[in-house]
Design an enzyme around this catalytic site. Structure first.
Site, mmCIF file in Angstrom:
data_model
loop_
_atom_site.group_PDB
_atom_site.id
_atom_site.type_symbol
_atom_site.label_atom_id
_atom_site.label_comp_id
_atom_site.label_asym_id
_atom_site.label_seq_id
_atom_site.Cartn_x
_atom_site.Cartn_y
_atom_site.Cartn_z
ATOM 1 C CB SER A 1 -16.420 -44.844 23.497
ATOM 2 O OG SER A 1 -15.428 -44.867 24.486
ATOM 3 C CE LYS B 1 -13.322 -47.292 23.196
ATOM 4 N NZ LYS B 1 -12.422 -46.876 22.095
ATOM 5 C CE LYS C 1 -12.462 -44.754 26.552
ATOM 6 N NZ LYS C 1 -11.221 -44.868 25.764
ATOM 7 C CG ASP D 1 -10.069 -48.150 25.134
ATOM 8 O OD1 ASP D 1 -8.908 -48.507 25.443
ATOM 9 O OD2 ASP D 1 -10.315 -47.145 24.435
ATOM 10 C CD GLU E 1 -9.806 -49.086 21.788
ATOM 11 O OE1 GLU E 1 -10.962 -49.497 21.523
ATOM 12 O OE2 GLU E 1 -9.482 -47.889 21.705
ATOM 13 C CG ASP F 1 -6.562 -45.991 20.723
ATOM 14 O OD1 ASP F 1 -5.935 -45.189 20.016
ATOM 15 O OD2 ASP F 1 -7.527 -45.624 21.424
ATOM 16 C CE LYS G 1 -9.056 -43.096 19.170
ATOM 17 N NZ LYS G 1 -8.887 -42.590 20.532
ATOM 18 N N GLY H 1 -12.448 -42.712 17.832
ATOM 19 C CA GLY H 1 -12.928 -41.344 18.004
ATOM 20 C C GLY H 1 -12.121 -40.585 19.037
HETATM 21 O O1 LIG Z 1 -14.960 -40.222 20.419
HETATM 22 C C1 LIG Z 1 -15.364 -41.215 21.037
HETATM 23 O O2 LIG Z 1 -16.543 -41.419 21.269
HETATM 24 C C2 LIG Z 1 -14.366 -42.235 21.531
HETATM 25 C C3 LIG Z 1 -13.879 -41.883 22.862
HETATM 26 C C4 LIG Z 1 -12.748 -42.733 23.352
HETATM 27 O O3 LIG Z 1 -12.894 -43.918 23.484
HETATM 28 C C5 LIG Z 1 -11.547 -42.033 23.739
HETATM 29 C C6 LIG Z 1 -11.727 -40.747 24.199
HETATM 30 C C7 LIG Z 1 -10.670 -40.018 24.664
HETATM 31 C C8 LIG Z 1 -9.419 -40.564 24.656
HETATM 32 C C9 LIG Z 1 -9.211 -41.844 24.192
HETATM 33 C C10 LIG Z 1 -10.268 -42.583 23.703
HETATM 34 C C11 LIG Z 1 -9.940 -43.940 23.179
HETATM 35 O O4 LIG Z 1 -10.445 -44.386 22.159
HETATM 36 O O5 LIG Z 1 -9.090 -44.577 23.771
HETATM 37 MG MG LIG Z 2 -8.807 -46.434 22.929
#
Ligand SMILES: O=C(O)CCC(=O)c1ccccc1C(=O)O
Ligand SMILES: [Mg+2]
Length: 372
Positions: free
Chosen positions: A136, A162, A164, A189, A214, A239, A263, A291
């Site tokens: 991510s 992924k 952001k 995401d 996402e 999520d 999660k 995660g």
């Molecule tokens: O642990 C990871 O690598 C995933 C990180 C990640 O996408 C995330 C990290 C912090 C807050 C929200 C998210 C999410 O999945 O939306």
């Molecule tokens: Mg997410």
């Protein structure tokens, strides 16, 4: 199992590079390492994953600590726990606060595995020993930096990327990556940064063969997500919306998504996560492991859960070294060519490195549970 005490190690681990989402910038991971101790001295570990700021969910590290100490742990005082599945029921009088619950519950699962000489993966019904994992990537300054990062991760063997996104950093970076990597399993995401009025932009994202988008909309917007999913080919993945099995059932009933980022910390623990996995499998809904920038303990729990065969899409379980200079466990989960090994020792199967814990320690607190 009777718990005699719980030790809370309050830690803050600096991130190697800040992690940027549509919510803001994270520079460190503040969390609690929860150590549950049963009467014979056996120990189990869990991580309290709530962040510093209540943006991703309502919980923060501080509020979750208070709930854990004043409301959850008292429910376990003097109790004889036959199986970690019972924890969910015992915590059911406390509303919400899923991450606080999951921290204790996951530690009890680890403890149970150690007492029974079983790996957590096998207790959870996992069968795979090596699993495909994805990365991510936080929001970057510009598309060039992002492209560099993506190529680094693709070269390292990650099979799914992924990105952001947020308004103003979405279509252009996605297009740039798609041009360079036409067949990469790519997804975006949004962390709830869009609304119905962004439908035109989201429809444009439909052209880039994304594996999924996402959480585009608000965290309770089941109806808006259903409205969107009807208009786009790309799978919508929820999520933040999913806090329990009943949220997944609601999403299915309404058609709000075609995938679920699971999660266990966001749904109150591994027991609830197992129920969600079964339900998704039954409903043919794609489920994969998300995660929370976990340190080694949370990562080990995630790997154990993700070893179940129902996870048919690589999770957000990347190398800990992506986030932290050094970890609080002695294993690095032997990342190789986009795959990670599921620990097979008892419980989470990794040992705590207390020298490292000391390095990140703010304070340690002991809570006694034996005298009812
Ligand atoms: O642990 C990871 O690598 C995933 C990180 C990640 O996408 C995330 C990290 C912090 C807050 C929200 C998210 C999410 O999945 O939306
Ligand atoms: Mg997410």
């Amino acid at each position: 199992m009777k718990l005699s005490q719980v030790n809370l190690y309050q830690l803050a681990m600096p991130l190697v590079t800040p992690f940027v989402t549509s919510y803001g910038v994270m520079k460190e991971k503040p969390f609690y390492l929860v150590e549950v101790v049963e009467e014979n001295g056996q120990k189990g570990y869990g991580e309290l994953e709530a962040f510093a700021v209540p943006d991703y969910t309502e919980e923060t590290s501080e509020t979750a600590y208070l709930i854990l100490k004043h409301h959850l742990l008292p429910l376990l005082k003097g109790e004889d726990i036959q199986h970690p599945r019972e924890i969910k029921e015992r915590f059911s009088s406390i509303r919400g606060n899923e991450m606080a619950k999951a921290a204790v519950e996951s530690a009890v699962w680890d403890l149970y595995g150690k007492c029974k000489h079983r790996s957590l993966a096998s207790l959870l019904g996992g069968s795979r020993q090596i699993i495909d994992v994805g990365v991510s990537i936080g929001i970057q300054e510009n598309t060039d930096t992002l492209l560099e990062l993506v190529s680094k991760y693709v070269d390292a063997g990650y099979t799914r990327v992924k990105l952001k996104i947020k308004p103003g950093f979405d279509k252009e970076p996605i297009q740039a990556i798609r041009e360079k990597y036409p067949t990469l399993v790519l997804m975006a995401d949004a962390n709830s940064a869009y609304t119905r009025s962004d439908i035109k932009l989201i429809k444009e994202l439909d052209h880039y063969q994304l594996a999924m988008i996402e959480q585009p909309f608000g965290v309770r917007d089941f109806l808006d997500h259903a409205w969107l999913q009807k208009q786009v080919q790309t799978r919508i993945c929820l999520d933040e919306n999913i806090r329990s099995l009943s949220d997944v059932q609601l999403a299915v009933a309404l058609g709000s998504c075609k995938a679920v980022n699971l999660k266990f910390s966001r749904v109150g623990g591994l027991t609830e996560a197992l129920e969600i996995i079964s339900y998704c499998d039954q409903e043919d809904l794609l489920v994969w492991c998300g995660g929370m920038l976990e340190a080694g303990v949370g990562r080990a729990h995630n790997l154990a859960l993700a070893s179940r065969s129902e996870f048919r899409f690589p999770g957000d379980i990347s190398q800990t070294s992506r986030y932290f200079e050094s970890d609080i466990v002695t294993s690095d989960f032997s990342f190789k060519e986009g795959k990670m090994s599921v620990p097979n020792g008892f419980g989470i199967g990794v040992a705590i490195d207390f020298k490292q814990v000391d390095k990140f320690l703010i304070q340690k607190e002991t809570l006694l549970l034996s005298n009812k």
